[in-house]
Design a protein around this motif. Structure first.
Motif, PDB file in Angstrom:
ATOM      1  N   CYS A 125     -16.029   3.518 -19.464  1.00  9.72           N
ATOM      2  CA  CYS A 125     -16.074   2.081 -19.208  1.00  9.72           C
ATOM      3  C   CYS A 125     -16.791   1.465 -18.108  1.00  9.72           C
ATOM      4  CB  CYS A 125     -14.424   1.742 -18.934  1.00  9.72           C
ATOM      5  SG  CYS A 125     -14.085  -0.017 -18.718  1.00  9.72           S
ATOM      6  N   PRO A 126     -17.966   0.846 -18.447  1.00 12.95           N
ATOM      7  CA  PRO A 126     -18.902   0.381 -17.628  1.00 12.95           C
ATOM      8  C   PRO A 126     -18.453  -0.628 -16.650  1.00 12.95           C
ATOM      9  CG  PRO A 126     -20.004   0.580 -19.638  1.00 12.95           C
ATOM     10  CD  PRO A 126     -18.479   1.124 -20.013  1.00 12.95           C
ATOM     11  N   ASP A 127     -17.286  -1.558 -17.145  1.00 15.40           N
ATOM     12  CA  ASP A 127     -16.739  -2.408 -16.525  1.00 15.40           C
ATOM     13  C   ASP A 127     -15.909  -1.818 -15.202  1.00 15.40           C
ATOM     14  OD1 ASP A 127     -17.695  -4.663 -17.883  1.00 15.40           O
ATOM     15  OD2 ASP A 127     -16.085  -4.157 -19.464  1.00 15.40           O
ATOM     16  N   LEU A 128     -15.738  -0.525 -15.264  1.00 13.75           N
ATOM     17  CA  LEU A 128     -15.086  -0.195 -14.095  1.00 13.75           C
ATOM     18  C   LEU A 128     -16.027   0.574 -12.821  1.00 13.75           C
ATOM     19  CD1 LEU A 128     -12.104   1.679 -15.893  1.00 13.75           C
ATOM     20  CD2 LEU A 128     -11.831  -0.233 -14.524  1.00 13.75           C
ATOM     21  N   LEU A 129     -17.143   0.594 -13.117  1.00 23.21           N
ATOM     22  CA  LEU A 129     -18.077   0.684 -12.066  1.00 23.21           C
ATOM     23  C   LEU A 129     -17.875   0.319 -10.850  1.00 23.21           C
ATOM     24  CD1 LEU A 129     -20.800   2.375 -11.454  1.00 23.21           C
ATOM     25  CD2 LEU A 129     -22.214   0.114 -11.802  1.00 23.21           C
ATOM     26  N   GLY A 130     -17.646   0.957  -9.791  1.00 23.82           N
ATOM     27  CA  GLY A 130     -17.333   0.664  -8.311  1.00 23.82           C
ATOM     28  C   GLY A 130     -15.856   0.611  -8.079  1.00 23.82           C
ATOM     29  N   TRP A 131     -14.921   0.920  -9.070  1.00 24.45           N
ATOM     30  CA  TRP A 131     -13.571   0.748  -8.998  1.00 24.45           C
ATOM     31  C   TRP A 131     -13.020   2.162  -8.743  1.00 24.45           C
ATOM     32  CZ3 TRP A 131     -10.412  -3.548  -8.438  1.00 24.45           C
ATOM     33  CH2 TRP A 131     -11.018  -4.570  -8.738  1.00 24.45           C
ATOM     34  N   ASP A 132     -12.197   2.513  -8.078  1.00 19.34           N
ATOM     35  CA  ASP A 132     -11.362   3.791  -7.739  1.00 19.34           C
ATOM     36  C   ASP A 132      -9.864   3.440  -8.068  1.00 19.34           C
ATOM     37  OD1 ASP A 132     -10.217   6.155  -6.878  1.00 19.34           O
ATOM     38  OD2 ASP A 132     -10.732   6.011  -4.856  1.00 19.34           O
ATOM     39  N   LEU A 133      -9.426   3.895  -9.375  1.00 21.35           N
ATOM     40  CA  LEU A 133      -7.995   3.797  -9.861  1.00 21.35           C
ATOM     41  C   LEU A 133      -7.106   4.834  -9.202  1.00 21.35           C
ATOM     42  CD1 LEU A 133      -9.655   1.864 -11.628  1.00 21.35           C
ATOM     43  CD2 LEU A 133      -8.176   2.270 -13.459  1.00 21.35           C
ATOM     44  N   THR A 134      -7.658   5.851  -8.347  1.00 19.67           N
ATOM     45  CA  THR A 134      -6.915   6.965  -8.206  1.00 19.67           C
ATOM     46  C   THR A 134      -5.924   6.700  -6.675  1.00 19.67           C
ATOM     47  OG1 THR A 134      -8.362   8.247  -7.080  1.00 19.67           O
ATOM     48  CG2 THR A 134      -8.609   8.277  -9.430  1.00 19.67           C
ATOM     49  N   ARG A 135      -6.275   5.639  -6.047  1.00 25.97           N
ATOM     50  CA  ARG A 135      -5.524   5.559  -4.889  1.00 25.97           C
ATOM     51  C   ARG A 135      -4.009   5.419  -4.595  1.00 25.97           C
ATOM     52  NH1 ARG A 135      -9.675   4.180  -0.187  1.00 25.97           N
ATOM     53  NH2 ARG A 135     -11.741   4.919  -1.174  1.00 25.97           N
ATOM     54  N   GLU A 136      -3.476   6.041  -3.737  1.00 32.49           N
ATOM     55  CA  GLU A 136      -2.094   6.218  -3.483  1.00 32.49           C
ATOM     56  C   GLU A 136      -1.627   6.232  -2.061  1.00 32.49           C
ATOM     57  OE1 GLU A 136       0.468   9.388  -5.481  1.00 32.49           O
ATOM     58  OE2 GLU A 136      -1.799  10.124  -6.223  1.00 32.49           O
ATOM     59  N   GLY A 137      -0.380   5.709  -1.729  1.00 34.94           N
ATOM     60  CA  GLY A 137       0.046   6.047  -0.413  1.00 34.94           C
ATOM     61  C   GLY A 137       1.475   5.353  -0.143  1.00 34.94           C
ATOM     62  N   ASP A 138       2.196   5.634   0.819  1.00 32.13           N
ATOM     63  CA  ASP A 138       3.336   5.225   1.165  1.00 32.13           C
ATOM     64  C   ASP A 138       3.472   3.944   2.207  1.00 32.13           C
ATOM     65  OD1 ASP A 138       5.034   7.156  -0.149  1.00 32.13           O
ATOM     66  OD2 ASP A 138       3.955   8.592   1.226  1.00 32.13           O
ATOM     67  N   PHE A 139       3.977   2.931   2.100  1.00 28.67           N
ATOM     68  CA  PHE A 139       3.946   1.791   2.495  1.00 28.67           C
ATOM     69  C   PHE A 139       5.311   1.216   2.688  1.00 28.67           C
ATOM     70  CE2 PHE A 139       0.107   2.207   0.091  1.00 28.67           C
ATOM     71  CZ  PHE A 139      -0.870   2.235   0.965  1.00 28.67           C
ATOM     72  N   ASP A 140       5.900   1.203   4.052  1.00 28.30           N
ATOM     73  CA  ASP A 140       7.137   0.740   4.319  1.00 28.30           C
ATOM     74  C   ASP A 140       8.281   1.285   3.399  1.00 28.30           C
ATOM     75  OD1 ASP A 140       9.067  -1.135   5.969  1.00 28.30           O
ATOM     76  OD2 ASP A 140       9.281  -2.300   3.680  1.00 28.30           O
ATOM     77  N   PHE A 146      -2.700   2.354  -6.051  1.00 29.62           N
ATOM     78  CA  PHE A 146      -3.521   1.182  -5.799  1.00 29.62           C
ATOM     79  C   PHE A 146      -5.035   1.366  -6.281  1.00 29.62           C
ATOM     80  CE2 PHE A 146      -3.361   3.037  -1.632  1.00 29.62           C
ATOM     81  CZ  PHE A 146      -4.761   2.957  -1.273  1.00 29.62           C
ATOM     82  N   SER A 147      -5.632   0.428  -6.727  1.00 30.15           N
ATOM     83  CA  SER A 147      -7.074   0.406  -6.971  1.00 30.15           C
ATOM     84  C   SER A 147      -7.950  -0.412  -5.931  1.00 30.15           C
ATOM     85  CB  SER A 147      -7.302  -0.262  -8.421  1.00 30.15           C
ATOM     86  OG  SER A 147      -6.424   0.463  -9.463  1.00 30.15           O
ATOM     87  N   LEU A 148      -9.179   0.172  -5.674  1.00 32.42           N
ATOM     88  CA  LEU A 148      -9.949  -0.389  -4.704  1.00 32.42           C
ATOM     89  C   LEU A 148     -11.371  -0.466  -5.375  1.00 32.42           C
ATOM     90  CD1 LEU A 148     -10.477  -1.304  -1.763  1.00 32.42           C
ATOM     91  CD2 LEU A 148     -11.155   1.077  -1.375  1.00 32.42           C
ATOM     92  N   PHE A 149     -11.917  -1.740  -5.503  1.00 33.25           N
ATOM     93  CA  PHE A 149     -13.282  -2.107  -5.700  1.00 33.25           C
ATOM     94  C   PHE A 149     -14.069  -1.848  -4.403  1.00 33.25           C
ATOM     95  CE2 PHE A 149     -17.216  -4.744  -6.129  1.00 33.25           C
ATOM     96  CZ  PHE A 149     -17.740  -3.964  -7.096  1.00 33.25           C
TER      97      PHE A 149
END
Length: 403
Positions: A125-140, A146-149
């Motif tokens: 999927c070339p449109d996902l270049l620069g996107w990291d869809l593997t992030r996760e964490g604990d918040f409150d 979450f994803s990060l470009f």
């Protein structure tokens, strides 16, 4: 049996398999009339081939090679995401490709014929270049994916040269929670990482896209509630503050928040609860009810520049209870606020048409399509929005805001 790979594209109405790349046993010669050389079926339906060409393994055209790319239409059988505004799911189409006529080979090889392709060896999927869809964490106390470009200047270990850039928090609608692929691809969030919007945000920007465990409009019972409350407010505040502290060179004076529908509500909720955190807000078809908001909440929202976007024919979120009275309320308080209210949501790209040939008219709730194309530039009275006397579009306006 021979193999194929798929190329997925982010489109206005979701993700589709846009191209099949066929793996051939020998190099063949490119030609202009290859589209009729193959038939394609998926999920029991015939899928027309729009164009075909000889290519490399990534689909790039070559005068000769051992791969052929088939461009496919955006139809039900090629969809990567199913469902609707209240829930989506990932789809994996299975294709069966049959060769219909012989192809000339490079050199002295006999022509290729009779091939069948029905085993997938992966997707890109070339449109996902620069996107990291593997992030996760604990918040409150909530575990969130979450994803990060990250802009190009922040990738590949180049952070020492990274100049100060903004951060955009983008919040999905009710149909795209939990799974980052759905959150990003169901309604083309990838546009926020494309050169046009990135340029308008100052040339480069981080985009932070959390996937809610349930719904942003969940006030504590696991369901959507129409009460202007959310149990995830502090979790998102925590996520943004961590991102500002941990990502290289985020400019804390240029942290923006926006979202659509369920996420448009959460945009207003965050502006009410964190009036000093964001430099601007973008609330798209926001399910924030002005009649439930306290005067203190509206006064807090008024401290941050806000652009509301909706269509008058929205059949999911009534603008007469949400964006219109919110706009008027904020105007009375002297806020820097704009409202673009479309009559309808029409295709303005020239790409999609109805059966009569007129521009395709989308469901009224889908005004985020105009936002992702940056076709939003008018205020409630129809006049252009200006900054310093110069007309600006929504994303240009966002990129000019500082806290």
């Amino acid at each position: 049996m021979s193999t194929y790979r798929t190329i997925t594209a982010a489109a206005d109405m979701g993700a589709y398999v846009s191209t099949l790349v066929l793996d051939l046993p020998h190099d063949v010669v490119d030609a202009e009339d290859l589209a009729d050389a193959f038939s394609v079926r998926a999920d029991g339906a015939d899928v027309g081939v729009l164009r075909a060409w000889v290519c490399d393994e990534k689909g790039t055209r070559r005068p000769g090679g051992s791969h052929v790319a088939l461009e496919l239409p955006e139809v039900k059988a090629t969809r990567r995401i199913g469902g609707g505004v209240m829930g989506s799911r990932e789809l994996t189409p299975v294709f069966h490709v049959a060769q219909r006529r012989a192809l000339a080979c490079v050199g002295d090889e006999v022509p290729l014929e009779g091939l069948v392709f029905d085993e997938s060896v992966g997707d890109a999927c070339p449109d996902l270049l620069g996107w990291d869809l593997t992030r996760e964490g604990d918040f409150d106390g909530y575990h969130m994916r979450f994803s990060l470009f990250a802009p190009e200047c922040a990738r590949g270990g180049r952070s020492p040269q990274l100049r100060s850039v903004p951060l955009l928090l983008w919040l999905h609608g009710a149909g795209e929670p939990r799974v980052p692929f759905l959150t990003i691809m169901a309604n083309r969030v990838t546009a926020l990482g494309q050169p046009d919007i990135q340029a308008k945000l100052g040339g480069a920007a981080y985009v932070l896209v959390p996937s809610s465990p349930t719904y942003w409009m969940d006030s504590g019972f696991g369901q959507m509630e129409d009460d202007n409350q959310s149990r995830y407010v502090r979790a998102l505040g925590d996520m943004v503050r961590r991102a500002v502290a941990e990502l290289p060179a985020v400019d804390p004076s240029r942290v923006y928040v926006g979202g659509l529908s369920n996420g448009g509500f959460m945009t207003c909720r965050l502006l009410a609860d964190y009036p000093d955190l964001f430099a601007a807000g973008i609330a798209v078809c926001p399910a924030w009810n002005d009649d439930l908001a306290t005067e203190a909440e509206v006064a807090a929202i008024a401290r941050t520049p806000l652009w509301l976007v909706q269509s008058a024919d929205d059949d999911i979120v009534d603008p007469r209870r949400t964006s219109i009275p919110t706009y008027r309320h904020l105007r009375r308080l002297g806020a820097n606020v704009h409202l673009t209210l479309f009559d309808h949501v029409d295709d303005l790209t020239g790409r999609y048409h109805d059966a009569s040939g007129a521009p395709l008219r989308y469901r009224g709730h889908f005004c985020w399509i105009e936002v992702y194309h940056d076709f939003v530039d008018r205020d409630a009275d129809g006049s252009p929005v200006t900054v310093g006397g110069r007309p600006v579009s929504l994303w240009e306006w966002v990129g000019l805001q500082r806290r």
